[in-house]
Design an enzyme around this catalytic site. Structure first.
Site, PDB file in Angstrom:
ATOM      1  N   CYS A 157       0.814  -1.233   0.000  1.00  9.27           N
ATOM      2  CA  CYS A 157       0.000   0.000   0.000  1.00  9.27           C
ATOM      3  C   CYS A 157       0.846   1.281   0.000  1.00  9.27           C
ATOM      4  O   CYS A 157       0.313   2.364  -0.178  1.00  9.27           O
ATOM      5  CB  CYS A 157      -0.964  -0.010   1.174  1.00  9.27           C
ATOM      6  SG  CYS A 157      -2.040  -1.439   1.156  1.00  9.27           S
ATOM      7  N   ASN A 210     -10.128  -0.309   0.230  1.00 10.53           N
ATOM      8  CA  ASN A 210      -8.667  -0.206   0.189  1.00 10.53           C
ATOM      9  C   ASN A 210      -8.180  -0.827  -1.124  1.00 10.53           C
ATOM     10  O   ASN A 210      -8.279  -2.039  -1.303  1.00 10.53           O
ATOM     11  CB  ASN A 210      -8.095  -0.950   1.411  1.00 10.53           C
ATOM     12  CG  ASN A 210      -6.577  -0.927   1.468  1.00 10.53           C
ATOM     13  OD1 ASN A 210      -5.906  -0.564   0.508  1.00 10.53           O
ATOM     14  ND2 ASN A 210      -6.029  -1.349   2.595  1.00 10.53           N
ATOM     15  N   HIS A 214      -3.070   7.042   2.303  1.00 11.03           N
ATOM     16  CA  HIS A 214      -3.545   5.750   1.798  1.00 11.03           C
ATOM     17  C   HIS A 214      -4.952   5.502   2.346  1.00 11.03           C
ATOM     18  O   HIS A 214      -5.219   5.711   3.528  1.00 11.03           O
ATOM     19  CB  HIS A 214      -2.580   4.648   2.246  1.00 11.03           C
ATOM     20  CG  HIS A 214      -3.103   3.276   2.002  1.00 11.03           C
ATOM     21  ND1 HIS A 214      -3.653   2.908   0.791  1.00 11.03           N
ATOM     22  CD2 HIS A 214      -3.181   2.185   2.806  1.00 11.03           C
ATOM     23  CE1 HIS A 214      -4.043   1.642   0.870  1.00 11.03           C
ATOM     24  NE2 HIS A 214      -3.767   1.187   2.080  1.00 11.03           N
TER      25      HIS A 214
HETATM   26  N1  ACO Z   1     -18.196  -8.145  10.133  1.00 12.91           N
HETATM   27  C1  ACO Z   1     -18.675  -8.305  11.374  1.00 12.91           C
HETATM   28  N2  ACO Z   1     -17.883  -8.520  12.444  1.00 12.91           N
HETATM   29  C2  ACO Z   1     -16.546  -8.573  12.229  1.00 12.91           C
HETATM   30  C3  ACO Z   1     -15.990  -8.419  10.957  1.00 12.91           C
HETATM   31  C4  ACO Z   1     -16.876  -8.203   9.885  1.00 12.91           C
HETATM   32  N3  ACO Z   1     -16.438  -8.020   8.609  1.00 12.91           N
HETATM   33  N4  ACO Z   1     -14.641  -8.526  11.050  1.00 12.91           N
HETATM   34  C5  ACO Z   1     -14.373  -8.728  12.362  1.00 12.91           C
HETATM   35  N5  ACO Z   1     -15.522  -8.765  13.067  1.00 12.91           N
HETATM   36  C6  ACO Z   1     -15.676  -8.955  14.514  1.00 12.91           C
HETATM   37  C7  ACO Z   1     -14.520  -9.688  15.138  1.00 12.91           C
HETATM   38  O1  ACO Z   1     -14.696 -11.085  15.025  1.00 12.91           O
HETATM   39  C8  ACO Z   1     -14.595  -9.195  16.565  1.00 12.91           C
HETATM   40  O2  ACO Z   1     -15.592  -9.930  17.226  1.00 12.91           O
HETATM   41  P1  ACO Z   1     -15.399 -10.372  18.783  1.00 12.91           P
HETATM   42  O3  ACO Z   1     -15.291  -9.080  19.544  1.00 12.91           O
HETATM   43  O4  ACO Z   1     -16.637 -11.141  19.051  1.00 12.91           O
HETATM   44  O5  ACO Z   1     -14.147 -11.168  18.794  1.00 12.91           O
HETATM   45  C9  ACO Z   1     -15.086  -7.758  16.432  1.00 12.91           C
HETATM   46  O6  ACO Z   1     -15.668  -7.663  15.124  1.00 12.91           O
HETATM   47  C10 ACO Z   1     -13.998  -6.716  16.561  1.00 12.91           C
HETATM   48  O7  ACO Z   1     -12.885  -7.075  15.745  1.00 12.91           O
HETATM   49  P2  ACO Z   1     -11.565  -6.205  15.741  1.00 12.91           P
HETATM   50  O8  ACO Z   1     -10.546  -6.893  14.898  1.00 12.91           O
HETATM   51  O9  ACO Z   1     -11.209  -5.862  17.155  1.00 12.91           O
HETATM   52  O10 ACO Z   1     -12.072  -4.875  15.007  1.00 12.91           O
HETATM   53  P3  ACO Z   1     -11.289  -3.513  14.818  1.00 12.91           P
HETATM   54  O11 ACO Z   1     -12.071  -2.424  15.414  1.00 12.91           O
HETATM   55  O12 ACO Z   1      -9.842  -3.639  15.161  1.00 12.91           O
HETATM   56  O13 ACO Z   1     -11.390  -3.330  13.236  1.00 12.91           O
HETATM   57  C11 ACO Z   1     -10.082  -3.495  11.223  1.00 12.91           C
HETATM   58  C12 ACO Z   1     -10.779  -4.250  12.357  1.00 12.91           C
HETATM   59  C13 ACO Z   1     -11.115  -2.725  10.464  1.00 12.91           C
HETATM   60  C14 ACO Z   1      -9.395  -4.511  10.308  1.00 12.91           C
HETATM   61  C15 ACO Z   1      -9.039  -2.511  11.805  1.00 12.91           C
HETATM   62  O14 ACO Z   1      -8.223  -3.172  12.730  1.00 12.91           O
HETATM   63  C16 ACO Z   1      -8.168  -1.899  10.733  1.00 12.91           C
HETATM   64  O15 ACO Z   1      -8.619  -1.109   9.926  1.00 12.91           O
HETATM   65  N6  ACO Z   1      -6.846  -2.181  10.745  1.00 12.91           N
HETATM   66  C17 ACO Z   1      -5.916  -1.564   9.807  1.00 12.91           C
HETATM   67  C18 ACO Z   1      -6.009  -2.126   8.436  1.00 12.91           C
HETATM   68  C19 ACO Z   1      -5.126  -1.292   7.535  1.00 12.91           C
HETATM   69  O16 ACO Z   1      -4.968  -0.102   7.697  1.00 12.91           O
HETATM   70  N7  ACO Z   1      -4.486  -1.862   6.551  1.00 12.91           N
HETATM   71  C20 ACO Z   1      -3.640  -0.964   5.749  1.00 12.91           C
HETATM   72  C21 ACO Z   1      -2.642  -1.621   5.104  1.00 12.91           C
HETATM   73  S1  ACO Z   1      -3.348  -2.719   3.966  1.00 12.91           S
HETATM   74  C22 ACO Z   1      -2.050  -3.280   2.973  1.00 12.91           C
HETATM   75  O17 ACO Z   1      -0.912  -2.885   3.082  1.00 12.91           O
HETATM   76  C23 ACO Z   1      -2.394  -4.363   1.996  1.00 12.91           C
END
Ligand code: ACO
Length: 325
Positions: free
Chosen positions: A119, A282, A252
């Site tokens: 990214c 993304n 990004h």
């Molecule tokens: N739908 C419904 N529920 C979901 C989903 C979904 N799609 N995905 C996860 N959950 C659930 C999980 O199972 C978890 O449930 P639990 O509490 O019962 O265990 C709950 O939602 C919370 O999950 P978290 O992982 O804690 O959610 P978070 O608030 O951290 O959000 C996310 C996840 C969106 C992936 C976030 O961490 C994020 O954006 N991270 C950065 C990603 C990024 O910036 N990538 C950039 C680089 S990409 C590249 O280089 C290719």
């Protein structure tokens, strides 16, 4: 006279198939994977993404973006003497997507290669093109970010498959007596390979290991917020400018929460943050040039504006480019 590089034109292209969160959720439900529009919007800001048809490659998307950028710059493909494609989803193992794209543009002879920094790929590619132009190795470069991330998504993993989309963005970067690109700042830290990767590879005619995207979202989130601020500050310092000099922030487009937190750290009002993650998801290396082109074509970004472009992604890689549009 000092030689600089500046953006002469921007372009982008999205494959026609658009899926809203509700449409994606309905599709995933048929596979037993539960998600919802509410969860995706609240955690990421994403509302829709585009997916390419199965036979469409990164160079197919990239060449359309490149043609749009050439038209905006008032140039022909034959004017181009350097092509750099930032992609992690190239058409083939080799040759590069850049060579395939060059042929699709109907030109030959100029240097063409891919940059792989996930990214952060577009800010890496733009920095390389800027250096080659300033040192006289090139005069008119096409710098393209093009991805078909849908090919490497695990649609049984709801924590990743809802986040990504396909698309391409491009700029024509040309030699100029006035800047242009003011400063850039690139970094990598390979000890974080495991938090964001596609671990499989091709060996003996077979795929060895898992060829689908793996991400520890929370670990990426924490690292991203810190490095986006430090890269912006380092770039501003190199150019002798301050936060207040930035007209538009184009980070990004991965997650609206990361983007807004970066804007706040740079004391920028959220109106100065360019946002396309809601409509594109993304798109990895394509996200920054897609957002740039959308903001240019909507009339938000005007000639002479100061832009901060920021990438962060797998590697772990990160970096920023500060430029006068
Ligand atoms: N739908 C419904 N529920 C979901 C989903 C979904 N799609 N995905 C996860 N959950 C659930 C999980 O199972 C978890 O449930 P639990 O509490 O019962 O265990 C709950 O939602 C919370 O999950 P978290 O992982 O804690 O959610 P978070 O608030 O951290 O959000 C996310 C996840 C969106 C992936 C976030 O961490 C994020 O954006 N991270 C950065 C990603 C990024 O910036 N990538 C950039 C680089 S990409 C590249 O280089 C290719």
């Amino acid at each position: 006279m000092t030689r600089y590089s500046r953006i002469a034109g921007t372009g982008s292209y999205l494959p026609p198939r658009r899926l809203t969160n509700a449409e994606l959720a309905a599709d995933l439900a048929t596979r037993g994977v539960e998600t919802s529009d509410e969860w995706i919007v609240e955690r990421t800001g994403i509302r829709a993404r585009h997916f390419a048809a199965p036979d469409v490659t990164s160079s197919d998307l990239g060449v359309e973006a490149a043609k749009n950028a050439l038209q905006a710059a008032g140039l022909q493909a034959s004017d181009i003497d350097l092509i750099i494609v930032a992609t992690s989803t190239p058409d083939m193992v080799f040759p590069s997507a850049a060579c395939i794209l060059q042929n699709k543009l109907g030109i030959a002879g100029c240097a063409a290669f891919d940059v792989q920094a996930v990214c952060s790929g577009f800010v890496y590619a733009l920095t390389v093109a800027d250096a080659m132009i300033r040192t006289g190795s090139a005069s008119k470069a096409l710098v393209i970010g093009a991805e078909v991330f849908s090919r490497i998504l695990d649609f049984s993993d709801r924590t990743t498959c809802v986040l990504f989309g396909d698309g391409a963005g491009a700029v024509v970067l040309e030699a100029s007596e006035t800047p242009g690109i003011l400063a850039s700042d690139l970094h990598a830290d390979g000890k974080h390979v495991g938090i964001l990767c596609v671990p499989g590879n091709v060996s003996g005619g077979q795929i060895l290991g898992d060829p689908l995207l793996k991400m520890d979202g929370q670990a990426v989130f924490k690292l991203a917020v810190g490095v986006l601020e430090s890269a912006a500050r380092a770039t501003l310092a190199k150019a002798n400018l301050t936060d207040a000099d930035i007209d538009w922030l184009i980070p990004h487009q991965a997650n609206i929460r990361i983007m807004q937190s970066t804007a706040k750290k740079l004391k920028m009002p959220l109106e100065k943050l360019i946002v396309t993650v809601d409509q594109h998801g993304n798109t990895s290396a394509a996200s920054i040039p897609l957002a740039l082109d959308a903001a240019v074509r909507s009339g938000k970004i005007q000639k002479g504006d100061t832009l901060m472009l920021e990438g962060v992604g797998g590697g772990f890689t990160w970096g920023a480019v500060l430029l006068k549009y």
